[in-house]
Write an enzyme that holds these catalytic residues in place. Sequence first.
Site: not given
Ligand SMILES: *Cc1c(COP(=O)(O)O)cnc(C)c1O
Length: 440
Positions: A298, A300, A338, A342, A369-370, A399
């Site tokens: 998965e 992202g 970010r 973080y 304002c921060e 993100y």
């Molecule tokens: C956020 C997330 C991802 C993706 O993470 P990346 O660091 O963006 O690759 C995949 N699976 C789940 C369940 C997530 O919460």
Amino acid sequence: METTLEKRDLLCENVSVYAGRLCFAGQDTVLLAEKYGTPLYLMDEDRIRERCRTYSAALREAFGGRAHAAYASKAASFKEIYRITADEGMFVDVVSCGEIYTADAAGFPLERALFHSNNKTDRDVAYAMERGVGYFVVDNEEELFAIDREAAARGVRQKVLLRLTPGIDPHTFAAVTTGKVDSKFGSAIETGQAAEITKTALSLKGIELVGYHCHIGSQVFDPEVYLRAADVMLTFIAQMRDETGFVAEVLDLGGGFAVRYLESDPEVDIAGNIRKIAEFIKKVCADLALPVPEIILEPGRSIVADAGMTLYTVGTVKTIPEFVKYVSVDGGMTDNVRYAMYKSPYTLFAANKMDEEHSVPCSVVGRCCESGDIIQEKVPLPATIKRGDVVACLATGAYNYSMASNYNRVPRPPIVMLKGGESRIAVRRETPEDVASLDV
Ligand SMILES: *Cc1c(COP(=O)(O)O)cnc(C)c1O
């Protein structure tokens, strides 16, 4: 003046310099800033497609047709990204009704969607089933019962993966670690809850248990972490086979492959890592006499991060004697939270002054304002940086837009897609009227 930047300093191959200007996906960013205004999110469509293909090809090679890459759309969620990932044959992760709606409205085939989140409300469950979401990734027992009730009411069986916590700490930033036992996500293997929820799932008529999911964290550079997770998960699958006769058909190992934000970050070899993971899985399955499950990853961030860039126009520049220069830009934590959240690192350039030496440490700050409204501290920019210059923040595709807010009622920037020398608006710029449009 001689340019001090070498090709490797530019972070990603879609970034270059031409005639003193920063170029992205082969286009002059200063001209794009003029055409569309700032702040501005740019996205390189070819880079997104290339990353999708890297995952898909590596998985196909390693597992035959029995593996999928699911784009974790929380990284960047808007209609065009669902069209592109659908076109690339990807699966998709969704985590809310808003993401489900957007994917559906863009024509993403929802039978290829996995519905995540650690707290799906009854309404979420009904909505997702109504829209035909293919898989629910179930976090806990309460949720399992809610899905079973809804499925029973509809006279269907819902395909389900159980989210487990394998008890692995990938040693990344605490806020992005999710695979430890002490986590708000998933059911822990160590505590026996994973075995319990498996047995419950198998006993429910509305639930079709197809396998397991884990996600150990984000910005993971070391592929070893996935091997450890796979080992724990496969051992658990074998244990469940022995105890219940249930053999998981699907194993989803989550996302988290790291991307480069700084020149000093190592390159991540996605295809190489997938080969390593695949070899390991096949070996462990052979040892445990398990059929190799269908594998899902998965990604992202690693699909969209370096396909994105944000452009700002410089406003006030403040020099505080003996301290750094403060360079205020026309965006900030509302379009990129970010660093505030973080302390995430980013690479920045003065897009219209790429021939000038970037050597004066500056704090690039937003207009909220921060005091914590900071894009980045102590980044080198040219000594001549001044009002009207264009500052680019690299690798903002993940993100940033998806975490954007209207704090201080700041309208959100548009997203412009770049492809083959052309540009087009994928998300239009918000107006003050849009921001107030829900107020009664
Ligand atoms: C956020 C997330 C991802 C993706 O993470 P990346 O660091 O963006 O690759 C995949 N699976 C789940 C369940 C997530 O919460």
